[in-house]
Design a protein around this motif. Structure first.
Motif, PDB file in Angstrom:
ATOM      1  N   ASP A   1      30.466  -0.338  47.520  1.00  0.00           N
ATOM      2  CA  ASP A   1      30.176   0.803  48.398  1.00  0.00           C
ATOM      3  C   ASP A   1      28.946   0.521  49.269  1.00  0.00           C
ATOM      4  O   ASP A   1      28.933   0.836  50.464  1.00  0.00           O
ATOM      5  CB  ASP A   1      29.964   2.077  47.561  1.00  0.00           C
TER       6      ASP A   1
ATOM      7  N   TYR B   1      36.818  -2.021  54.437  1.00  0.00           N
ATOM      8  CA  TYR B   1      37.240  -2.836  53.295  1.00  0.00           C
ATOM      9  C   TYR B   1      36.624  -4.233  53.384  1.00  0.00           C
ATOM     10  O   TYR B   1      36.227  -4.686  54.462  1.00  0.00           O
ATOM     11  CB  TYR B   1      38.776  -2.944  53.241  1.00  0.00           C
TER      12      TYR B   1
ATOM     13  N   GLN C   1      40.284  -0.260  40.428  1.00  0.00           N
ATOM     14  CA  GLN C   1      39.841   0.862  41.260  1.00  0.00           C
ATOM     15  C   GLN C   1      39.546   0.399  42.697  1.00  0.00           C
ATOM     16  O   GLN C   1      39.910   1.061  43.661  1.00  0.00           O
ATOM     17  CB  GLN C   1      38.586   1.483  40.637  1.00  0.00           C
TER      18      GLN C   1
ATOM     19  N   GLN D   1      42.957  -0.394  44.385  1.00  0.00           N
ATOM     20  CA  GLN D   1      43.762   0.808  44.669  1.00  0.00           C
ATOM     21  C   GLN D   1      43.151   1.664  45.768  1.00  0.00           C
ATOM     22  O   GLN D   1      43.861   2.296  46.551  1.00  0.00           O
ATOM     23  CB  GLN D   1      43.955   1.616  43.392  1.00  0.00           C
ATOM     24  N   SER D   2      41.847   1.677  45.850  1.00  0.00           N
ATOM     25  CA  SER D   2      41.186   2.481  46.893  1.00  0.00           C
ATOM     26  C   SER D   2      41.213   1.765  48.238  1.00  0.00           C
ATOM     27  O   SER D   2      40.787   2.322  49.252  1.00  0.00           O
ATOM     28  CB  SER D   2      39.737   2.770  46.484  1.00  0.00           C
TER      29      SER D   2
ATOM     30  N   LYS E   1      39.456  -0.765  49.058  1.00  0.00           N
ATOM     31  CA  LYS E   1      38.130  -1.237  49.474  1.00  0.00           C
ATOM     32  C   LYS E   1      38.006  -2.761  49.410  1.00  0.00           C
ATOM     33  O   LYS E   1      37.162  -3.350  50.067  1.00  0.00           O
ATOM     34  CB  LYS E   1      37.047  -0.602  48.590  1.00  0.00           C
TER      35      LYS E   1
END
Ligand code: NAP
Length: 232
Positions: free
Chosen positions: A28, A38, A62, A65-66, A68
Motif C-alpha cells: 500500500d 498495481y 489478498q 485478489q485485490s 494490487k
C-alpha cells in the motif's frame, strides 16, 4: 528491513518482516509512493528467518485478489528456501534477485567446480542456476557491475587490468562500451537472466542497452577467466 514507519506497528530496529500485516502495508505504501494502482512484481527481499508460511500465503492471496500485485518473487534465497515458500503458495514465485556479474560469479563457480578439490563451497547455493532453469524462475542480476559487496564498479577500475583489457578489446570489436559488454556477458547465459542496472545516468543507460550483438561462447569464457575465475 522495517523500522515501524510503514505499518505504524511501533516496532523499532532492523529486521526482516514477512508478517501479513507488514507485507500488505508495504505494498500500500509503495502504491501511494509510485502513484499507481498495481505493482507488476513484488519481491520478498532477503529471507526472514522467522517467516511463517501461512502468513505469506495469506498476504499474497489478498494482494493478488485485490489486483494490487500481478507477479511475485523473492530476493537472495537459495533453492531450499524457495521450495519451502513455494509449497505454501498458490502463486508461482517468478523471480529470484541475486547478485551476479563478472566479479560476482558464485553461481557459475559452483556449477563448474563439481567434485573437485577447491575453495569453492558447494552448499545450498550450488544449484541456484540449475534450480532456476528447471523451475523456470527468472534470475535478476543485481549490482551487475560491482565487485565484492558494494566494493565499487570494476569497469575502468585499475585494480582489474586484465578484465578491462578484455572488455576493451570486445568493446572495440562490437563498437559499444565496456559496460555494454559486461551486460552482454550476463545476457549471454542461457538461463535468460535479467540485468538490474543501477545507473541513473541517461547516457549510460543508452550505452548499456546498446546490445544488438551476442558474444560468442569463447568470448564469454575469456571474460570469465580475465575476471580472475579459474576453470578446473
Ligand atoms: N536484491 C538485492 O539484495 C539488491 C542489492 C543491491 C542492489 N539491488 C538492486 O540492483 C540495482 C542495481 O544495483 P547497483 O546500483 O549496485 O548496480 P550497478 O549497475 O552494478 O552499479 C551502478 C552504479 O555504478 C555507477 N557506475 C560507475 N561507473 C559506471 C559505468 N561505467 N557504467 C554504469 N554504472 C557505473 C553508477 O553511477 P551513475 O548513476 O552515476 O551512473 C551507479 O552508482 C539497484 O538499483 C537495486 O534495485 C538489489
Amino acid at each position: 528491513m522495517a523500522d515501524g514507519q510503514i505499518d505504524g506497528d511501533g516496532l523499532k530496529g532492523p529486521r526482516y518482516d514477512f508478517s501479513k500485516r507488514h507485507l500488505i502495508a508495504t505494498v500500500d505504501t509503495e502504491l501511494r509512493r509510485l502513484q499507481t494502482d498495481y505493482l507488476d512484481t513484488f519481491l520478498l527481499h532477503r529471507p526472514d528467518a522467522l517467516m511463517v508460511l501461512d502468513d505469506v500465503a495469506e498476504a499474497f492471496q489478498q494482494l493478488e485478489q485485490s489486483g494490487k500485485v500481478r507477479y511475485f518473487g523473492v530476493s537472495n534465497m537459495h533453492p531450499g528456501q524457495v521450495t519451502l515458500l513455494q509449497s505454501a503458495l498458490s502463486q508461482k514465485l517468478q523471480i529470484n534477485q541475486l547478485q551476479f556479474g563478472l566479479k560476482h560469479t558464485n553461481m557459475i563457480d559452483n556449477e563448474l567446480h563439481v567434485n573437485v578439490d577447491s575453495t569453492h563451497t558447494l552448499g545450498d547455493n550450488s544449484d541456484i542456476l540449475s534450480y532456476s532453469r528447471l523451475n523456470k524462475m527468472t534470475i535478476q542480476a543485481w549490482s551487475p557491475l560491482q565487485y565484492g559487496y558494494f566494493g565499487g564498479v570494476f569497469v575502468d577500475n585499475e585494480q582489474f587490468p586484465e578484465l578491462n583489457a578484455t572488455l576493451q578489446a570486445l568493446a572495440i570489436k562490437y563498437d559499444v562500451t565496456k559496460s555494454s559488454i559486461a551486460v552482454a556477458w550476463i545476457l549471454h547465459h542461457p538461463a535468460k537472466i535479467q540485468v538490474t542496472i543501477g545507473t541513473m545516468n541517461v547516457e549510460r543507460i543508452v550505452q548499456m542497452t546498446d546490445l544488438d550483438y551476442d558474444l560468442t561462447n569463447q568470448e564469454w569464457y575469456d571474460l570469465y577467466v580475465a575476471a580472475g575465475h579459474d576453470l578446473p
